[in-house]
Design a protein around this motif. Structure first.
Motif, short mmCIF file in Angstrom:
data_model
loop_
_atom_site.label_atom_id
_atom_site.label_comp_id
_atom_site.label_asym_id
_atom_site.label_seq_id
_atom_site.Cartn_x
_atom_site.Cartn_y
_atom_site.Cartn_z
N ILE A 14 0.84 -1.20 0.00
CA ILE A 14 0.00 0.00 0.00
C ILE A 14 0.88 1.25 0.00
CG2 ILE A 14 -1.59 1.35 1.44
CD1 ILE A 14 -3.05 -1.31 2.00
N SER A 15 1.96 1.24 0.77
CA SER A 15 2.80 2.44 0.84
C SER A 15 3.54 2.71 -0.47
CB SER A 15 3.79 2.35 2.00
OG SER A 15 4.77 1.38 1.74
N THR A 16 3.72 1.69 -1.31
CA THR A 16 4.42 1.89 -2.58
C THR A 16 3.49 1.90 -3.80
OG1 THR A 16 4.87 -0.49 -2.80
CG2 THR A 16 6.56 0.87 -1.72
N LEU A 44 -2.26 5.37 -5.43
CA LEU A 44 -2.91 5.82 -4.20
C LEU A 44 -2.49 7.25 -3.87
CD1 LEU A 44 -2.64 2.67 -1.92
CD2 LEU A 44 -4.69 3.59 -2.99
N ASP A 69 -1.40 10.45 -1.71
CA ASP A 69 -0.48 10.61 -0.58
C ASP A 69 -1.24 10.71 0.73
OD1 ASP A 69 1.73 10.46 -2.21
OD2 ASP A 69 1.91 12.65 -2.43
N LYS A 89 -2.13 7.17 1.78
CA LYS A 89 -0.93 6.47 2.23
C LYS A 89 -0.54 6.93 3.64
CE LYS A 89 1.10 5.73 -2.34
NZ LYS A 89 2.25 6.04 -3.20
N TYR A 141 -3.10 5.58 6.12
CA TYR A 141 -2.90 4.14 6.32
C TYR A 141 -1.67 3.89 7.20
CZ TYR A 141 -2.46 -0.82 5.58
OH TYR A 141 -2.37 -2.17 5.80
N SER A 142 -0.58 4.55 6.88
CA SER A 142 0.66 4.37 7.62
C SER A 142 0.49 4.73 9.11
CB SER A 142 1.76 5.22 7.01
OG SER A 142 2.95 5.09 7.72
#
Length: 184
Positions: free
Chosen positions: A153-155, A159, A161, A164, A167-168
């Motif tokens: 998901i982070s990469t 998506l 920013d 991301k 989510y993080s």
């Protein structure tokens, strides 16, 4: 000769009907298979341990004339169990994000997450198998490390920013709440 085919067909029908009965995850525990490893009886579940956050999928396949087909069937069903739990987790995370930010582009985000999730699910590992000598059923145990989903998901390029970052910042708390909700 017809008995294994009949059993297999019956199992597929029962699984299909049970899959239609609910949209929320059902976590079976203590299936009561005598002599089975603990993971067989604990069933599919979400786990947060000192080793990390994991989704465990457990499934079985009835006795068949083709042992490799039986093993592949149990493995695929275990991976499908992981996929069901991950899908519910992603849906929950999307709902939380939409509620927190009011972002109405959730379809685009959801499609991107589903794509990233599918890639991660392909990496779900079969960690063990067990064959019940009494019934001939084969049980498979699949594991997916949630870190792989977090990384995907982070990469993910499509998506936003803001998603991301959300989510993080919230992945651990969302997973903890998800585990608590599925245990109730």
């Amino acid at each position: 000769m017809f008995r294994p085919v009949y059993r297999f067909t019956l199992v597929l029908i029962v699984m299909g009907l049970s899959a239609c009965s609910s949209n929320s995850p059902t976590i079976e525990s203590n299936m009561g298979v005598k002599g089975a490893p603990d993971w067989v009886n604990e069933g599919t579940q979400s786990v947060d341990s000192v080793d990390g956050r994991f989704i465990y999928g457990v499934a079985s396949a009835p006795s068949m004339n083709d042992e490799s087909l039986q093993t592949a069937t149990a493995d695929n069903r275990a991976r499908a169990e992981v996929a069901k739990v991950v899908s519910t987790y992603v849906d929950s995370t999307m709902s939380d994000y939409t509620a927190a930010t009011g972002d109405t582009s959730s379809n685009s985000i959801e499609n991107s997450i589903n794509s990233a999730t599918q890639t991660v699910l392909n990496g779900a590992k079969i960690k063990g198998r067990w064959k019940d000598k009494n019934t001939g059923n084969v049980y498979s145990f699949a594991e997916m490390d949630m870190k792989a989903l977090d990384d995907a998901i982070s990469t993910a390029g499509k998506l936003s920013d803001s998603f991301k970052a959300y989510y993080s910042e919230n992945a651990s708390a969302n997973f903890d709440r998800f585990i608590k909700d599925t245990e109730e």
